[in-house]
Scaffold this motif. Structure first.
Motif, short mmCIF file in Angstrom:
data_model
loop_
_atom_site.label_atom_id
_atom_site.label_comp_id
_atom_site.label_asym_id
_atom_site.label_seq_id
_atom_site.Cartn_x
_atom_site.Cartn_y
_atom_site.Cartn_z
N ILE A 16 0.91 -1.15 0.10
CA ILE A 16 0.02 -0.10 0.09
C ILE A 16 0.88 1.31 -0.01
CG2 ILE A 16 -1.79 1.47 1.44
CD1 ILE A 16 -2.83 -1.42 2.47
N ALA A 17 1.84 1.28 0.73
CA ALA A 17 2.85 2.60 0.83
C ALA A 17 3.49 2.76 -0.40
CB ALA A 17 3.78 2.30 2.20
N THR A 19 2.69 1.52 -3.40
CA THR A 19 1.83 1.77 -4.53
C THR A 19 1.10 3.39 -4.51
OG1 THR A 19 1.18 -0.32 -4.66
CG2 THR A 19 -0.22 1.11 -5.82
N VAL A 20 0.63 3.69 -3.15
CA VAL A 20 -0.01 4.94 -2.97
C VAL A 20 0.99 6.00 -3.19
CG1 VAL A 20 -1.15 6.68 -1.45
CG2 VAL A 20 -1.98 4.12 -1.59
N GLY A 21 2.31 5.84 -2.81
CA GLY A 21 3.55 6.73 -2.77
C GLY A 21 3.58 6.83 -4.10
N ALA A 22 3.85 5.98 -5.15
CA ALA A 22 4.31 5.91 -6.39
C ALA A 22 3.40 6.76 -7.16
CB ALA A 22 4.65 4.60 -6.90
N VAL A 23 2.04 6.25 -7.03
CA VAL A 23 1.11 7.23 -7.75
C VAL A 23 0.99 8.57 -7.25
CG1 VAL A 23 -1.65 7.06 -7.98
CG2 VAL A 23 -0.37 5.06 -7.88
N LEU A 24 0.81 9.13 -6.06
CA LEU A 24 0.88 10.42 -5.51
C LEU A 24 1.95 11.41 -6.10
CD1 LEU A 24 -0.48 10.40 -1.88
CD2 LEU A 24 -1.73 11.34 -3.92
N LEU A 25 3.24 10.63 -6.04
CA LEU A 25 4.48 11.22 -6.61
C LEU A 25 4.47 11.52 -7.82
CD1 LEU A 25 7.12 9.47 -4.26
CD2 LEU A 25 6.10 11.61 -3.89
N SER A 26 3.99 10.65 -8.82
CA SER A 26 4.08 10.68 -10.27
C SER A 26 3.07 11.53 -10.69
CB SER A 26 3.69 9.24 -10.70
OG SER A 26 4.82 8.29 -10.21
N LYS A 144 5.65 6.43 7.29
CA LYS A 144 5.89 7.79 7.85
C LYS A 144 6.28 8.64 6.51
CE LYS A 144 9.06 10.16 11.16
NZ LYS A 144 10.19 10.09 12.10
N ASP A 145 7.26 7.90 5.77
CA ASP A 145 7.53 8.58 4.53
C ASP A 145 6.36 8.97 3.90
OD1 ASP A 145 10.26 8.46 5.02
OD2 ASP A 145 10.30 6.46 3.95
N LEU A 146 5.40 8.02 3.81
CA LEU A 146 4.22 8.21 2.93
C LEU A 146 3.25 9.29 3.42
CD1 LEU A 146 2.25 7.17 0.51
CD2 LEU A 146 1.17 5.59 2.22
N GLN A 147 3.35 9.43 4.79
CA GLN A 147 2.53 10.74 5.08
C GLN A 147 3.07 11.96 4.61
OE1 GLN A 147 2.37 10.16 9.63
NE2 GLN A 147 1.23 8.12 9.39
#
Length: 428
Positions: A16-17, A19-26, A144-147
């Motif tokens: 989850i961290a 995938t969500v992180g990659a989508v948000l960042l991209s 923590k990074d994802l937040q």
């Protein structure tokens, strides 16, 4: 199929961290990159991406931890400082922007490598993984990074949404925006800050080396599909998000495959596909349009020459051989035969005993091309003061693109003339 179901079940928090992180960042990088792309500052993203490395290293040295908040602050400061220096060098010296970008990129990146090397030899155990900022390591994203990165990504998207009209205006015409009273310098500063933030957030996923591609490539791909900036921004975000999701999936299926480079590979594949198959701007589509235009010009030139032959013989409908047509105006034989067959299918000419002649529709079309040619020659001669001997070539091109509306305006402006500058009759 089972792997796909497992991936989208999101049963593992680490999945989850990432995938969500990659989508948000991209997606957030793509949205900001749209305006960077429209302002023709594609290299700025590369400069910022390389300039944030010393900021990351300095933040680590001062704080002693890899807390993403401190790293973002450090990266933002040096990234923003690099853009300020580039702008000042460009404005206050004779050095051009591309040279200034190359200079600052090299200097800042060199300082960053020196600091990174110093940290690696310092013996500080907390520095483990810091070098992942060079090439990215999306798989290392934790809760923590994802937040932190998620909050920054949302800030980017919301800010662009709030100032969308202003950003669009300064991207296309900063002078007009200034005339309207908009704070152009302030908006430029905002866009600069957004660009730096986008790079800082995305660098965790794809790294310093590949970040420029993540910033610009989605916008470049989206530009091929639309002329509307709003749609372009949404498309860029979708393409960026899809590439982020796909990169995370590839890494899940093949753990040895790095997420960041695959994100860039996938968005590059999307861009390459767009370059070829986009309906209006794609290479294939433009090739088809160009071929269609060449055929139209060939057909109209042929109908025009048949009219010229009819004027000479005072018999517009007289059947003509291929030899007669080529003698009047040279056409390559293969193209001439293709054009004759095409015009015959369309009902503009007929074939009788190996000779070709007008139909009524063909006569009207050929006459109109001759009329437009001679009207334009007269316009150039009368209003542009061009010598009659030098107007033919220009008229040869313009006659094929004059619209009925422009035709009426020409007739009215020239007061329905009877002859062109060469004393040839203008047919109505």
């Amino acid at each position: 199929m089972e792997t796909l179901q497992e991936f989208f079940s999101f049963s593992d928090p680490s999945i989850i961290a990432v995938t969500v992180g990659a989508v948000l960042l991209s997606a957030s990088s793509a949205v900001v990159g749209t305006f960077t792309f429209l302002k023709k500052k594609a290299l700025v993203g590369d400069a910022v991406a390389h300039s944030v490395l010393p900021g990351i290293c300095l933040a680590f040295i001062l704080s002693g931890t890899k807390n993403p908040l401190w790293l973002i602050i450090g990266a933002f400061v040096t990234g923003w400082l690099s853009l300020v220096i580039i702008d000042n060098i460009t404005l206050k010296t004779k050095i051009k922007e591309d040279t200034a970008i190359a200079l600052i990129l090299s200097v800042f990146f060199g300082i960053g490598i020196l600091l990174l090397t110093h940290i690696q030899h310092s013996g500080n155990a907390a520095q483990t993984g810091l070098d992942s900022f060079l090439f990215g390591k999306a798989a290392a994203l934790v809760g923590k990074d994802l937040q932190v990165f998620g909050i920054v990504a949302i800030v980017l998207l919301v800010t662009v949404a709030l100032f969308f009209k202003e950003l669009k205006l300064i991207a296309f015409d900063a002078s007009y925006a200034k005339a309207l009273g908009l704070p152009v310098k302030g908006m430029d500063l905002l866009l600069t800050s957004l660009t730096v933030l986008a790079v800082v957030t995305g660098i965790q996923a794809v790294g310093v080396v590949l970040m420029a591609a993540m910033l610009i490539t989605p916008a470049a791909a989206a530009r091929f599909w639309t002329n509307d900036v709003r749609i372009m921004t949404v498309l860029a975000a979708i393409m960026g998000g899809v590439s982020g999701l796909s990169g995370a999936y590839v890494s899940y299926v093949a753990p040895a495959m790095p997420t960041g480079p695959w994100i860039v590979m996938i968005i590059s594949a999307i861009a390459l596909t767009s370059f070829f198959i986009a309906p209006k701007r794609g290479i294939i589509s433009r090739g088809v349009q160009q071929r269609r235009l060449q055929r139209m010009i060939m057909d109209e030139n042929l109908l025009k020459e048949l009219y010229h032959l009819g004027e000479k013989d005072a018999d517009i409908y007289k059947a003509r051989s291929i030899e007669e047509i080529v003698e009047e105006r040279f056409f390559p034989k293969d193209r001439l035969r293709s054009s004759l067959r095409r015009l015959r299918r369309e009902g503009f000419i007929t074939k009788e005993n190996g000779h070709w002649r007008y139909t009524e529709a063909g006569r009207q079309k050929g006459q109109r091309v001759v009329k437009l040619h001679r009207l334009w020659e007269l316009y150039l001669s009368k209003y542009m003061k061009i010598d009659p001997d030098h107007v033919h070539e220009d008229a040869e091109t313009i006659e094929h693109i004059i619209t009925p509306e422009l035709e009426k305006r020409l007739e009215k402006m020239l007061e329905y003339p009877e002859v062109d500058p060469h004393e040839e009759k203008i047919p109505y």
